[in-house]
Structures are given as C-alpha cells and as structure tokens.
Design a protein around this motif. Structure first.
Motif, PDB file in Angstrom:
ATOM      1  N   MET A   1      40.989  65.845 -10.842  1.00 36.07           N
ATOM      2  CA  MET A   1      40.574  65.082  -9.657  1.00 36.07           C
ATOM      3  C   MET A   1      40.798  65.883  -8.380  1.00 36.07           C
ATOM      4  SD  MET A   1      41.689  61.196 -10.544  1.00 36.07           S
ATOM      5  CE  MET A   1      41.075  60.576  -9.000  1.00 36.07           C
TER       6      MET A   1
ATOM      7  N   GLN B   1      35.815  67.092   0.291  1.00 34.67           N
ATOM      8  CA  GLN B   1      36.122  66.567   1.616  1.00 34.67           C
ATOM      9  C   GLN B   1      35.186  67.143   2.676  1.00 34.67           C
ATOM     10  OE1 GLN B   1      40.104  67.108   3.107  1.00 34.67           O
ATOM     11  NE2 GLN B   1      39.765  65.652   4.750  1.00 34.67           N
TER      12      GLN B   1
ATOM     13  N   LEU C   1      37.891  66.537  -5.752  1.00 37.30           N
ATOM     14  CA  LEU C   1      37.932  65.821  -4.482  1.00 37.30           C
ATOM     15  C   LEU C   1      38.354  66.679  -3.295  1.00 37.30           C
ATOM     16  CD1 LEU C   1      39.378  62.383  -5.608  1.00 37.30           C
ATOM     17  CD2 LEU C   1      37.039  62.910  -4.930  1.00 37.30           C
ATOM     18  N   ASN C   2      39.225  67.654  -3.481  1.00 37.01           N
ATOM     19  CA  ASN C   2      39.643  68.478  -2.338  1.00 37.01           C
ATOM     20  C   ASN C   2      38.470  69.243  -1.725  1.00 37.01           C
ATOM     21  OD1 ASN C   2      42.947  69.189  -3.651  1.00 37.01           O
ATOM     22  ND2 ASN C   2      42.296  67.533  -2.347  1.00 37.01           N
TER      23      ASN C   2
ATOM     24  N   VAL D   1      40.890  59.352   0.205  1.00 33.56           N
ATOM     25  CA  VAL D   1      40.231  59.543  -1.094  1.00 33.56           C
ATOM     26  C   VAL D   1      40.414  60.977  -1.578  1.00 33.56           C
ATOM     27  CG1 VAL D   1      37.935  59.703  -2.177  1.00 33.56           C
ATOM     28  CG2 VAL D   1      38.561  57.673  -0.873  1.00 33.56           C
ATOM     29  N   CYS D   2      40.317  61.924  -0.669  1.00 31.86           N
ATOM     30  CA  CYS D   2      40.370  63.332  -1.074  1.00 31.86           C
ATOM     31  C   CYS D   2      41.786  63.866  -1.294  1.00 31.86           C
ATOM     32  CB  CYS D   2      39.651  64.188  -0.039  1.00 31.86           C
ATOM     33  SG  CYS D   2      37.874  63.885  -0.013  1.00 31.86           S
TER      34      CYS D   2
END
Length: 154
Positions: free
Chosen positions: A88, A96, A92-93, A54-55
C-alpha cells in the motif's frame, strides 16, 4: 509523521475560520458570493487534508506493525500485515502527486487541451491575495483560474 497528522486538522480548522473572518472584515458584507468563496476554500482545504491522510496513513500503520513485530517475533499475522502495508505504501505514496494535481487543478485542469499552462509571473506582476479575492468577488461569479478555488465545472 504522527505529529503532522495530529496538527494538520487543527491547522485546517484555524485556517478555515480565518478565511471567513478575513473576507468579512475586508468587504464588510457577507453575501452569497462571499459564502461561495468560503465554501470552496474550505472544501479545498478538506480535500488536501484527505489526500494527505489517504497517502500517508499506511506509513504510520506500518511503523506500528513493525514495532509489534519486534516485540512478538513469532506472529505471522503481523508479518502478513507488514507485507500488505508495504504494498500500500508503494502504491499510495507516489500516488499523492497525482491526487494533489487533481485537488489543485481538477480533472478538467489536467486534461484541458484548450487552455495552455500560464507562464509564471514575476514579483511585480503578482497581485496580492486580497486584490485577487476582490477581483473574484467583483466579477459576479467565481473564476475557474483562481488557485484557491475549486473548479465547479468538473
């Protein structure tokens, strides 16, 4: 990154299969307690893998979009996709770390005020993996303090 994303599920499959064989070989039995430990380890591995995908999947998609943008310079839809992927990736990074904390400790582990963080054990105080697994299985239930297992009380 793409190579890691391809190798991770393969490593997950072999690791999950080895957990089953290690527990079966170590204790010579396969009861509900061993099944519960194996199930929880497999779920933990799957959650770790899902968080990783996801990340980091937006990074791979962004690289593909940048490649096509360099070949087709007058395509505004690719440029819009690059902007969306950049946003994104920016969200997202860094997320995590938070998601990994949830996977490893659970929501109650992050917010539990009654249980302070335990101190780090030195090399002499650390039990081996099989010793800690046998303590978990001999206790009659899965302890929530094991780093290998999910917290079922969440």
């Amino acid at each position: 990154m793409l190579m890691v994303m391809i190798c991770n599920p393969i490593l997950y499959f072999f690791s999950a299969r080895n957990v089953s064989s290690l527990i079966k070989a170590r204790f010579g039995r396969f009861t509900d307690q061993e099944r519960a430990v194996i199930k929880q380890v497999k779920e933990k591995f799957a959650l770790i893998l899902a968080v990783f995908y996801v990340c980091w999947l937006p990074n791979v998609i962004n690289a593909v979009l940048l490649f096509f943008n360099s070949r087709y310079k007058d395509n505004s839809s690719i440029e819009a996709g690059i902007i969306v992927m950049d946003v994104m990736m920016g969200i997202l990074n860094p997320l995590q770390a938070f998601l990994n904390a949830l996977v490893y400790r659970g929501w109650a582990g992050c917010c539990n005020i009654k249980r302070p963080f335990s101190r780090t054990l030195n090399e002499d105080e650390r039990p081996g993996l099989m010793e800690s697994t046998s303590q978990l299985l001999d206790s009659g239930r899965v302890k929530e303090t094991s780093p290998l297992l999910l917290n079922n009380e969440n």
